[in-house]
Design a protein around this motif. Structure first.
Motif, short mmCIF file in Angstrom:
data_model
loop_
_atom_site.label_atom_id
_atom_site.label_comp_id
_atom_site.label_asym_id
_atom_site.label_seq_id
_atom_site.Cartn_x
_atom_site.Cartn_y
_atom_site.Cartn_z
N THR A 4 0.82 -1.21 0.00
CA THR A 4 0.00 0.00 0.00
C THR A 4 0.85 1.26 0.00
OG1 THR A 4 -0.19 -0.01 2.41
CG2 THR A 4 -1.93 -1.14 1.16
N ASP A 5 2.15 1.12 0.19
CA ASP A 5 3.06 2.27 0.14
C ASP A 5 3.40 2.68 -1.28
OD1 ASP A 5 3.14 2.33 2.90
OD2 ASP A 5 5.02 1.21 3.02
N PHE A 6 2.94 1.93 -2.26
CA PHE A 6 3.29 2.19 -3.65
C PHE A 6 2.23 3.05 -4.32
CE2 PHE A 6 5.24 -2.25 -3.26
CZ PHE A 6 6.43 -1.75 -2.76
N ASP A 7 2.54 4.33 -4.50
CA ASP A 7 1.62 5.24 -5.18
C ASP A 7 1.98 5.42 -6.65
OD1 ASP A 7 0.14 5.84 -2.83
OD2 ASP A 7 1.68 7.27 -2.22
N ASP A 8 3.27 5.25 -6.96
CA ASP A 8 3.75 5.42 -8.33
C ASP A 8 4.66 4.24 -8.68
OD1 ASP A 8 2.92 8.24 -9.34
OD2 ASP A 8 3.52 8.53 -7.25
N ILE A 9 4.26 3.52 -9.71
CA ILE A 9 4.96 2.30 -10.11
C ILE A 9 5.49 2.49 -11.52
CG2 ILE A 9 4.71 -0.18 -10.57
CD1 ILE A 9 2.37 -0.15 -8.50
N LEU A 10 6.78 2.22 -11.71
CA LEU A 10 7.42 2.36 -13.02
C LEU A 10 7.58 1.01 -13.69
CD1 LEU A 10 8.94 3.95 -15.22
CD2 LEU A 10 11.04 3.60 -13.86
N VAL A 11 7.21 0.96 -14.97
CA VAL A 11 7.43 -0.21 -15.80
C VAL A 11 8.29 0.22 -16.99
CG1 VAL A 11 6.38 -1.95 -17.29
CG2 VAL A 11 5.22 -1.24 -15.22
N PRO A 12 9.58 -0.12 -16.97
CA PRO A 12 10.40 0.11 -18.16
C PRO A 12 10.06 -0.96 -19.20
CG PRO A 12 11.75 -0.25 -16.18
CD PRO A 12 10.36 -0.64 -15.85
N THR A 13 10.06 -0.59 -20.46
CA THR A 13 9.75 -1.58 -21.48
C THR A 13 10.72 -1.48 -22.65
OG1 THR A 13 8.03 -2.51 -22.91
CG2 THR A 13 8.05 -0.12 -22.67
N ASP A 14 10.98 -2.63 -23.24
CA ASP A 14 11.72 -2.70 -24.50
C ASP A 14 10.88 -3.42 -25.55
OD1 ASP A 14 11.79 -5.32 -23.64
OD2 ASP A 14 13.97 -5.51 -23.69
N GLY A 15 9.61 -3.62 -25.23
CA GLY A 15 8.70 -4.28 -26.16
C GLY A 15 8.76 -5.79 -26.12
N ASN A 59 10.56 11.40 -10.48
CA ASN A 59 9.11 11.21 -10.39
C ASN A 59 8.67 10.52 -9.10
OD1 ASN A 59 7.99 12.06 -13.21
ND2 ASN A 59 9.89 10.97 -13.59
N ASP A 60 9.54 10.46 -8.12
CA ASP A 60 9.21 9.84 -6.83
C ASP A 60 8.59 8.46 -6.98
OD1 ASP A 60 10.20 11.90 -5.22
OD2 ASP A 60 8.35 13.05 -5.41
N ILE A 61 9.20 7.64 -7.80
CA ILE A 61 8.71 6.28 -8.03
C ILE A 61 8.95 5.45 -6.78
CG2 ILE A 61 9.05 4.19 -9.42
CD1 ILE A 61 7.63 6.50 -10.91
N ASP A 62 7.95 4.67 -6.39
CA ASP A 62 8.01 3.84 -5.19
C ASP A 62 8.42 2.40 -5.48
OD1 ASP A 62 6.84 5.93 -3.49
OD2 ASP A 62 5.03 5.54 -4.65
N LEU A 63 8.17 1.94 -6.71
CA LEU A 63 8.42 0.55 -7.07
C LEU A 63 8.70 0.49 -8.57
CD1 LEU A 63 8.24 -2.58 -6.44
CD2 LEU A 63 5.80 -2.38 -7.04
N VAL A 64 9.68 -0.33 -8.95
CA VAL A 64 9.95 -0.60 -10.36
C VAL A 64 9.59 -2.06 -10.60
CG1 VAL A 64 11.71 -0.72 -12.17
CG2 VAL A 64 11.81 1.11 -10.45
N VAL A 65 8.81 -2.29 -11.64
CA VAL A 65 8.44 -3.66 -12.02
C VAL A 65 8.91 -3.86 -13.45
CG1 VAL A 65 6.58 -5.32 -12.32
CG2 VAL A 65 6.41 -3.60 -10.52
N MET A 66 9.76 -4.86 -13.64
CA MET A 66 10.31 -5.08 -14.98
C MET A 66 10.51 -6.56 -15.24
SD MET A 66 14.10 -3.46 -14.24
CE MET A 66 14.62 -3.52 -15.95
N GLY A 67 10.63 -6.87 -16.52
CA GLY A 67 10.89 -8.24 -16.91
C GLY A 67 12.28 -8.66 -16.48
N LYS A 68 12.45 -9.97 -16.30
CA LYS A 68 13.76 -10.48 -15.88
C LYS A 68 14.81 -10.33 -16.97
CE LYS A 68 12.29 -13.83 -12.47
NZ LYS A 68 12.28 -15.24 -12.10
N ARG A 69 14.37 -10.37 -18.20
CA ARG A 69 15.31 -10.22 -19.31
C ARG A 69 14.56 -9.62 -20.49
NH1 ARG A 69 14.27 -15.25 -18.05
NH2 ARG A 69 13.05 -16.49 -19.50
#
Length: 148
Positions: free
Chosen positions: A8-19, A110-120
């Protein structure tokens, strides 16, 4: 003492993508986190212009930049559509930088709280555990990084 992360501490979540397929899987998980917690999803694509260094003609560099930007816009739009379908607020960004630096800067700015990304990603689809960019991101951020 309990050191578990409170989602619940995550207000802004970043998803980097390479497609890549792995990036889309990370995005799906991030959308679930965001939906559950009322968070905003941020989707980032980094145009690594280092690959254009071999181009000698400035017009070719501009064409390469335009091609990479269009590709990036397509990738972030795919994830934005998934977020919209899930009724999750979404911000998309395409920047010119190396992926690791772009992620670091975006997290800080951007005060990101969590980064969620693919393993590879695209450049290392056959690696068994974690790709080189994901590995460098995990080791360089002060916010939690969830890999999918």
């Amino acid at each position: 003492m309990d050191d578990a992360i409170d989602a619940t501490d995550f207000d802004d979540i970043l998803v980097p993508t390479d497609g890549s397929k792995s990036a889309r899987e990370g995005a799906k998980q991030a959308i679930r986190f965001a939906k559950r917690n009322g968070a905003t999803l941020h989707v980032l694509y980094a145009m690594d212009m280092g690959d254009a260094d071999y181009v000698a003609v400035p017009s070719d560099i501009a064409q390469t930049r335009n091609r990479l930007e269009k590709k990036g816009q397509t990738f972030v739009a795919e994830i934005e559509d998934l977020a919209t379908d899930a009724d999750v607020p979404c911000v998309t960004t395409v920047v010119s930088n190396t992926p690791v630096e772009a992620i670091r800067e975006y997290v800080d700015e951007n005060d990101i709280d969590l980064v969620v990304m693919g393993k590879r990603g695209r450049s290392d689809p056959d690696k068994p555990l974690i790709g080189s960019i994901t590995n460098r991101v995990v080791g360089s951020l002060d916010v939690p990084v969830f890999t999918a």
